[in-house]
Write a protein that holds these residues in place. Structure first.
Motif, PDB file in Angstrom:
ATOM      1  N   GLU A 105      59.173  48.309  11.729  1.00  0.00           N
ATOM      2  CA  GLU A 105      58.075  48.743  12.594  1.00  0.00           C
ATOM      3  C   GLU A 105      57.158  47.537  12.793  1.00  0.00           C
ATOM      4  OE1 GLU A 105      54.114  51.631  12.370  1.00  0.00           O
ATOM      5  OE2 GLU A 105      55.733  51.858  10.895  1.00  0.00           O
ATOM      6  N   ALA A 107      53.746  45.768  14.767  1.00  0.00           N
ATOM      7  CA  ALA A 107      52.513  45.954  15.536  1.00  0.00           C
ATOM      8  C   ALA A 107      51.712  44.659  15.473  1.00  0.00           C
ATOM      9  CB  ALA A 107      51.701  47.124  14.984  1.00  0.00           C
ATOM     10  N   ASN A 122      44.882  39.413  23.676  1.00  0.00           N
ATOM     11  CA  ASN A 122      45.454  40.496  24.484  1.00  0.00           C
ATOM     12  C   ASN A 122      46.092  39.946  25.756  1.00  0.00           C
ATOM     13  OD1 ASN A 122      42.974  41.468  22.924  1.00  0.00           O
ATOM     14  ND2 ASN A 122      43.967  43.411  23.412  1.00  0.00           N
ATOM     15  N   GLU A 131      54.314  45.160  24.633  1.00  0.00           N
ATOM     16  CA  GLU A 131      53.838  46.478  25.050  1.00  0.00           C
ATOM     17  C   GLU A 131      52.419  46.724  24.552  1.00  0.00           C
ATOM     18  OE1 GLU A 131      56.640  49.443  23.858  1.00  0.00           O
ATOM     19  OE2 GLU A 131      58.353  48.260  24.531  1.00  0.00           O
ATOM     20  N   TYR A 132      51.584  47.244  25.445  1.00  0.00           N
ATOM     21  CA  TYR A 132      50.162  47.411  25.135  1.00  0.00           C
ATOM     22  C   TYR A 132      49.941  48.357  23.958  1.00  0.00           C
ATOM     23  CZ  TYR A 132      45.175  48.202  25.767  1.00  0.00           C
ATOM     24  OH  TYR A 132      43.819  48.282  25.565  1.00  0.00           O
ATOM     25  N   ASP A 133      50.802  49.357  23.820  1.00  0.00           N
ATOM     26  CA  ASP A 133      50.590  50.327  22.740  1.00  0.00           C
ATOM     27  C   ASP A 133      50.944  49.768  21.365  1.00  0.00           C
ATOM     28  OD1 ASP A 133      53.336  50.267  22.922  1.00  0.00           O
ATOM     29  OD2 ASP A 133      53.578  52.389  23.404  1.00  0.00           O
ATOM     30  N   LYS A 134      51.382  48.505  21.326  1.00  0.00           N
ATOM     31  CA  LYS A 134      51.634  47.851  20.039  1.00  0.00           C
ATOM     32  C   LYS A 134      50.460  46.979  19.610  1.00  0.00           C
ATOM     33  CE  LYS A 134      56.666  47.690  20.608  1.00  0.00           C
ATOM     34  NZ  LYS A 134      57.852  46.806  20.738  1.00  0.00           N
ATOM     35  N   PHE A 136      46.617  46.579  18.448  1.00  0.00           N
ATOM     36  CA  PHE A 136      45.590  47.378  17.794  1.00  0.00           C
ATOM     37  C   PHE A 136      44.403  46.496  17.424  1.00  0.00           C
ATOM     38  CE2 PHE A 136      49.626  49.459  17.086  1.00  0.00           C
ATOM     39  CZ  PHE A 136      49.340  50.795  17.317  1.00  0.00           C
ATOM     40  N   ASP A 137      43.196  47.004  17.675  1.00  0.00           N
ATOM     41  CA  ASP A 137      42.021  46.220  17.313  1.00  0.00           C
ATOM     42  C   ASP A 137      41.688  46.408  15.839  1.00  0.00           C
ATOM     43  OD1 ASP A 137      40.562  48.602  17.008  1.00  0.00           O
ATOM     44  OD2 ASP A 137      39.743  48.513  19.038  1.00  0.00           O
ATOM     45  N   GLN A 140      41.162  49.895  14.302  1.00  0.00           N
ATOM     46  CA  GLN A 140      42.362  50.727  14.318  1.00  0.00           C
ATOM     47  C   GLN A 140      43.380  50.308  13.268  1.00  0.00           C
ATOM     48  OE1 GLN A 140      43.244  49.872  18.500  1.00  0.00           O
ATOM     49  NE2 GLN A 140      43.020  52.050  18.970  1.00  0.00           N
TER      50      GLN A 140
END
Length: 231
Positions: A105, A107, A122, A131-134, A136-137, A140
């Motif tokens: 996994e 991220a 970013n 991919e944007y959904d990977k 995290f700030d 998060q």
């Protein structure tokens, strides 16, 4: 020129955007605007973080890291200014894709002021089609490091310095940072032990679970990808 309404409006928009970015930066560094503009950041932070200040640093190579990454179930990647300088975002994405093919996994942990300005990382990762959904700030992702097998720090320094939390006298005391040291293993890819913008030592480099991979970010990633493909 002052009678050109379009230029006036454009100037106001540029100024407003600059103010917003400055506010984001100040919040992320836990500093006031006056401190950012006029203070000598790191002047009392205990030195410049040169190699002579470090003891017990463990260095590693791509050949040694490849089996570690292949066995990892969860990997977090922390991009920093070194990634931008080396233009290594595409190789970063390639390594991430390779890790996912191995079943990990993956991220990306983004600090608000990593790079030259808020959002710099970013933009670079988006350019590499990550991919944007990977992405995290800090808020998060910080709770995830303790559940991570390997964290790869790519050219970042002050944004993952534990002194911000542990040392109230540090120049970066109170600055929100990424808690990368909570991971089982931290791999720091960096050309040297030189200090970051704050001009202070980074205790992370001496941590028992930290491995220093001394190399340009792009070259290091290329070597890692090559070694993993040969396993």
């Amino acid at each position: 020129m002052l009678q050109n309404n379009l230029l006036i409006v454009a100037g106001m928009l540029v100024g407003a955007a600059g103010l917003i970015l400055t506010q984001i930066m100040c919040k992320a560094m836990n500093r006031s605007l006056g401190n950012v503009l006029f203070a000598k950041f790191g002047e009392d932070g205990g030195g410049g973080g040169g190699s002579d200040e470090y003891t017990g640093v463990t260095s590693t190579t791509a050949e040694e890291l490849a089996p570690l990454l292949e066995a990892a179930g969860k990997v977090l990647i922390v991009p920093g200014y070194g990634l931008a300088v080396a233009q290594a975002q595409h190789k970063c994405r390639e390594l991430g894709d390779l890790l996912e093919k191995e079943g990990a996994e993956v991220a990306y942990a983004i600090h608000p002021v990593a790079g030259r300005m808020p959002g710099h990382m970013n933009v670079l990762l988006a350019e590499a089609d990550v991919e944007y959904d990977k992405l995290f700030d800090l808020d998060q992702i910080n709770g995830e490091f303790s559940q991570t097998d390997v964290t790869i720090v790519l050219g970042a320094n002050d944004v993952c310095n534990p002194a911000a939390i542990r040392d109230p006298e540090s120049a970066i005391a109170g600055m929100p940072v990424l808690n990368v040291w909570e991971s089982q293993t931290v791999v720091v890819i960096k050309r040297s032990l030189s200090a970051g913008y704050a001009g202070i030592k980074n205790e992370l480099f001496e941590a028992d679970n930290a491995l220093m991979f001394f190399a340009d970010a792009k070259k290091a990633l290329e070597d890692l990808v090559t070694e993993m493909k040969e396993l």
